[in-house]
Write a protein that holds these residues in place. Structure first.
Motif, PDB file in Angstrom:
ATOM      1  N   LEU A 267      29.329  23.601  14.543  1.00 29.08           N
ATOM      2  CA  LEU A 267      28.990  23.265  15.844  1.00 29.08           C
ATOM      3  C   LEU A 267      27.702  24.529  15.700  1.00 29.08           C
ATOM      4  O   LEU A 267      26.803  23.713  16.926  1.00 29.08           O
ATOM      5  CB  LEU A 267      30.144  24.296  16.620  1.00 29.08           C
ATOM      6  CG  LEU A 267      31.120  23.714  17.467  1.00 29.08           C
ATOM      7  CD1 LEU A 267      32.386  24.554  17.912  1.00 29.08           C
ATOM      8  CD2 LEU A 267      31.063  22.079  17.870  1.00 29.08           C
ATOM      9  N   GLY A 268      27.381  25.271  15.017  1.00 27.19           N
ATOM     10  CA  GLY A 268      25.651  25.408  15.196  1.00 27.19           C
ATOM     11  C   GLY A 268      24.707  24.796  13.833  1.00 27.19           C
ATOM     12  O   GLY A 268      23.527  25.434  13.837  1.00 27.19           O
ATOM     13  N   GLY A 269      25.393  24.159  13.559  1.00 27.54           N
ATOM     14  CA  GLY A 269      24.629  23.039  12.626  1.00 27.54           C
ATOM     15  C   GLY A 269      24.287  23.134  11.606  1.00 27.54           C
ATOM     16  O   GLY A 269      23.411  23.617  10.755  1.00 27.54           O
ATOM     17  N   ILE A 270      24.858  24.679  10.731  1.00 25.30           N
ATOM     18  CA  ILE A 270      24.846  25.200   9.510  1.00 25.30           C
ATOM     19  C   ILE A 270      25.494  24.512   8.421  1.00 25.30           C
ATOM     20  O   ILE A 270      26.811  24.884   8.733  1.00 25.30           O
ATOM     21  CB  ILE A 270      25.029  27.224   9.618  1.00 25.30           C
ATOM     22  CG1 ILE A 270      24.125  27.444  10.623  1.00 25.30           C
ATOM     23  CG2 ILE A 270      24.994  27.154   8.597  1.00 25.30           C
ATOM     24  CD1 ILE A 270      24.829  29.129  11.207  1.00 25.30           C
ATOM     25  N   PRO A 271      24.986  24.113   7.242  1.00 26.37           N
ATOM     26  CA  PRO A 271      25.624  23.280   5.971  1.00 26.37           C
ATOM     27  C   PRO A 271      26.517  24.914   5.285  1.00 26.37           C
ATOM     28  O   PRO A 271      25.815  24.705   3.988  1.00 26.37           O
ATOM     29  CB  PRO A 271      24.882  22.477   5.251  1.00 26.37           C
ATOM     30  CG  PRO A 271      23.438  23.332   5.862  1.00 26.37           C
ATOM     31  CD  PRO A 271      23.736  23.958   7.346  1.00 26.37           C
ATOM     32  N   VAL A 272      27.750  25.146   5.768  1.00 25.43           N
ATOM     33  CA  VAL A 272      28.310  25.488   4.821  1.00 25.43           C
ATOM     34  C   VAL A 272      29.204  24.931   3.628  1.00 25.43           C
ATOM     35  O   VAL A 272      29.102  23.936   3.801  1.00 25.43           O
ATOM     36  CB  VAL A 272      28.952  26.820   5.640  1.00 25.43           C
ATOM     37  CG1 VAL A 272      28.253  27.942   6.756  1.00 25.43           C
ATOM     38  CG2 VAL A 272      30.384  25.996   6.502  1.00 25.43           C
ATOM     39  N   SER A 273      29.173  25.654   2.930  1.00 27.15           N
ATOM     40  CA  SER A 273      30.845  25.623   2.287  1.00 27.15           C
ATOM     41  C   SER A 273      32.498  26.046   2.482  1.00 27.15           C
ATOM     42  O   SER A 273      32.327  26.775   2.667  1.00 27.15           O
ATOM     43  CB  SER A 273      30.362  26.222   0.633  1.00 27.15           C
ATOM     44  OG  SER A 273      31.044  25.904  -0.725  1.00 27.15           O
ATOM     45  N   THR A 274      32.386  24.799   2.390  1.00 28.77           N
ATOM     46  CA  THR A 274      34.251  24.877   2.294  1.00 28.77           C
ATOM     47  C   THR A 274      35.088  25.724   1.085  1.00 28.77           C
ATOM     48  O   THR A 274      35.492  25.953   1.604  1.00 28.77           O
ATOM     49  CB  THR A 274      34.471  23.618   2.307  1.00 28.77           C
ATOM     50  OG1 THR A 274      34.059  23.229   1.239  1.00 28.77           O
ATOM     51  CG2 THR A 274      34.262  22.671   4.046  1.00 28.77           C
ATOM     52  N   THR A 275      34.686  25.295  -0.220  1.00 28.71           N
ATOM     53  CA  THR A 275      34.989  26.095  -0.973  1.00 28.71           C
ATOM     54  C   THR A 275      34.471  27.404  -1.305  1.00 28.71           C
ATOM     55  O   THR A 275      35.795  28.272  -1.009  1.00 28.71           O
ATOM     56  CB  THR A 275      33.949  25.645  -2.001  1.00 28.71           C
ATOM     57  OG1 THR A 275      33.661  23.756  -2.181  1.00 28.71           O
ATOM     58  CG2 THR A 275      34.948  25.988  -3.476  1.00 28.71           C
ATOM     59  N   HIS A 276      33.759  27.958  -0.460  1.00 26.92           N
ATOM     60  CA  HIS A 276      32.983  29.220  -0.281  1.00 26.92           C
ATOM     61  C   HIS A 276      33.919  29.953   1.132  1.00 26.92           C
ATOM     62  O   HIS A 276      34.868  30.783   0.633  1.00 26.92           O
ATOM     63  CB  HIS A 276      31.850  29.786  -0.252  1.00 26.92           C
ATOM     64  CG  HIS A 276      30.620  28.819  -1.271  1.00 26.92           C
ATOM     65  ND1 HIS A 276      29.557  29.749  -1.152  1.00 26.92           N
ATOM     66  CD2 HIS A 276      30.731  28.600  -1.742  1.00 26.92           C
ATOM     67  CE1 HIS A 276      29.206  29.253  -2.018  1.00 26.92           C
ATOM     68  NE2 HIS A 276      29.579  29.010  -2.371  1.00 26.92           N
ATOM     69  N   THR A 277      34.483  28.940   1.826  1.00 21.39           N
ATOM     70  CA  THR A 277      34.850  29.244   2.384  1.00 21.39           C
ATOM     71  C   THR A 277      36.330  29.937   2.229  1.00 21.39           C
ATOM     72  O   THR A 277      36.758  30.341   2.741  1.00 21.39           O
ATOM     73  CB  THR A 277      34.933  28.426   4.074  1.00 21.39           C
ATOM     74  OG1 THR A 277      33.563  28.961   4.079  1.00 21.39           O
ATOM     75  CG2 THR A 277      35.469  29.280   5.374  1.00 21.39           C
ATOM     76  N   ILE A 278      37.580  28.545   2.206  1.00 18.33           N
ATOM     77  CA  ILE A 278      38.708  29.186   1.810  1.00 18.33           C
ATOM     78  C   ILE A 278      38.579  29.875   0.939  1.00 18.33           C
ATOM     79  O   ILE A 278      39.917  29.979   0.694  1.00 18.33           O
ATOM     80  CB  ILE A 278      39.266  26.808   1.067  1.00 18.33           C
ATOM     81  CG1 ILE A 278      40.737  27.542   1.648  1.00 18.33           C
ATOM     82  CG2 ILE A 278      39.002  27.102  -0.177  1.00 18.33           C
ATOM     83  CD1 ILE A 278      41.332  27.780   2.745  1.00 18.33           C
ATOM     84  N   THR A 279      37.794  29.625   0.239  1.00 20.30           N
ATOM     85  CA  THR A 279      37.968  31.334  -0.915  1.00 20.30           C
ATOM     86  C   THR A 279      38.684  31.907  -0.929  1.00 20.30           C
ATOM     87  O   THR A 279      39.417  33.238  -0.926  1.00 20.30           O
ATOM     88  CB  THR A 279      37.682  30.891  -2.874  1.00 20.30           C
ATOM     89  OG1 THR A 279      37.162  29.425  -2.404  1.00 20.30           O
ATOM     90  CG2 THR A 279      37.852  31.601  -3.681  1.00 20.30           C
TER      91      THR A 279
END
Length: 327
Positions: A267-279
């Motif tokens: 929603l904030g337009g930030i391209p994050v890593s789904t890998t980083h997040t779930i790890t």
């Protein structure tokens, strides 16, 4: 025009590989807790990957397409180098079973090819700054939210029997896994949309303010969903069992903490890593049980892959940009 079509094809191949590589992020927890078999888990995840465009805007696509390197720098060679660098790094880490970030491989590829053409002046530091910050913040937020959820759920079910808790969260995991897959499709597919849209604008196919045509949206969501269907079983094993052993309750907390993080970033337009997040979320639920429950040597190896991803993809992309100029 044939070159544009070919580059769009390469972009969709990257998106497919992104789904293949990152399918583990969506299904590792629900598979490792044996709530769903791998076959049904990938179908579940692929569906929510595809419909994500109906839920989120396209802010992430805008960041990737015009907020990493300057729009006037983008041309066919830059796009080719960026996609090539990301694809090569994805294939290497997929083959080795390392859950690295497809997202940051693409960002690194854009930076490598963009700098190879226009130098540091080509970099849009605002977009790069928030993306780099998210490397640290997204797993940290996933960790914190998952840890807090485990503590809250443990307190709320303190008088329940282990059997009842297990039954409740086997059902709840269907919802948490759906939310995570939705967040994954919403954030990750948009990155390829941004690249394709930038290519179309560079060739004058699209005009006006930066936007993503509907056919690009549908193509990218479909390619990612197809990749998710084929799955990345090596990485599922690493994410679902090598870091820590999960119960359905812990899987629910990890997926929910990760999903909230992805929703906020998208929603904030930030391209994050789904890998980083779930790890980060998986480590959080493991640490809530006890610190020794987390296999920190495995987690350390994953973190090293995170640090290396952007510069490695950038180097490959810059090389491909240079080589393509010799043809």
């Amino acid at each position: 025009m044939p070159l544009v079509v070919a580059l769009i094809g390469v972009a969709l191949v990257f998106d497919f590989l992104n789904g293949l590589h990152d399918s583990a992020n969506s299904i590792a927890t629900i598979v490792s807790t044996r709530v769903l078999s791998p076959r049904y888990a990938v179908l579940w995840a692929a569906f929510f990957n595809f419909v994500a465009f109906l839920v989120f805007g396209l802010h992430v696509a805008g960041t990737v397409g015009s907020g990493i390197v300057a729009v006037d720098v983008i041309d066919d060679r830059v796009i080719f180098g960026a996609l090539g660098g990301a694809i090569v790094w994805n294939l290497v880490t997929w083959r080795l079973g390392i859950p690295s970030s497809s997202s940051h491989a693409l960002i690194g590829g854009l930076l490598g090819a963009g700098i190879a053409k226009g130098g540091l002046a080509a970099v849009v530091w605002g977009g790069v700054g928030k993306t780099v910050a998210a490397i640290v913040l997204s797993p940290a937020l996933g960790f914190a939210l998952a840890l807090l959820l485990v503590l809250a759920v443990s307190w709320g079910f303190v008088r329940s029997t282990p059997g009842r808790v297990d039954r409740v969260f086997r059902v709840a995991q269907f919802f948490s896994a759906s939310l995570y897959s939705l967040g994954h499709g919403g954030n990750d597919a948009q990155k390829t949309m941004g690249v394709i849209a930038a290519l179309l604008f560079a060739h004058g196919v699209e005009h006006g303010g930066f936007h993503v045509p509907l056919w690009v949206v549908l193509s990218c969501q479909s390619a990612m969903a197809l990749g998710t269907l084929l799955g990345g079983w090596r990485i599922v094993h690493t994410m679902g069992s090598k870091i820590t052993r999960l119960t359905p309750m812990q899987g629910f907390c990890a997926e929910t903490g990760g999903a909230v993080t992805l929703f906020l970033a998208t929603l904030g337009g930030i391209p994050v890593s789904t890998t980083h997040t779930i790890t980060g979320a998986i480590i959080g639920v493991g640490a809530a049980r006890r610190v020794s429950a987390v296999r920190w040597n495995v987690a350390q190896g994953i973190v090293v892959a995170w640090v290396v991803t952007m510069p490695a993809a950038a180097l490959v992309a810059a090389t491909l940009y240079w080589v393509s100029g010799l043809a």
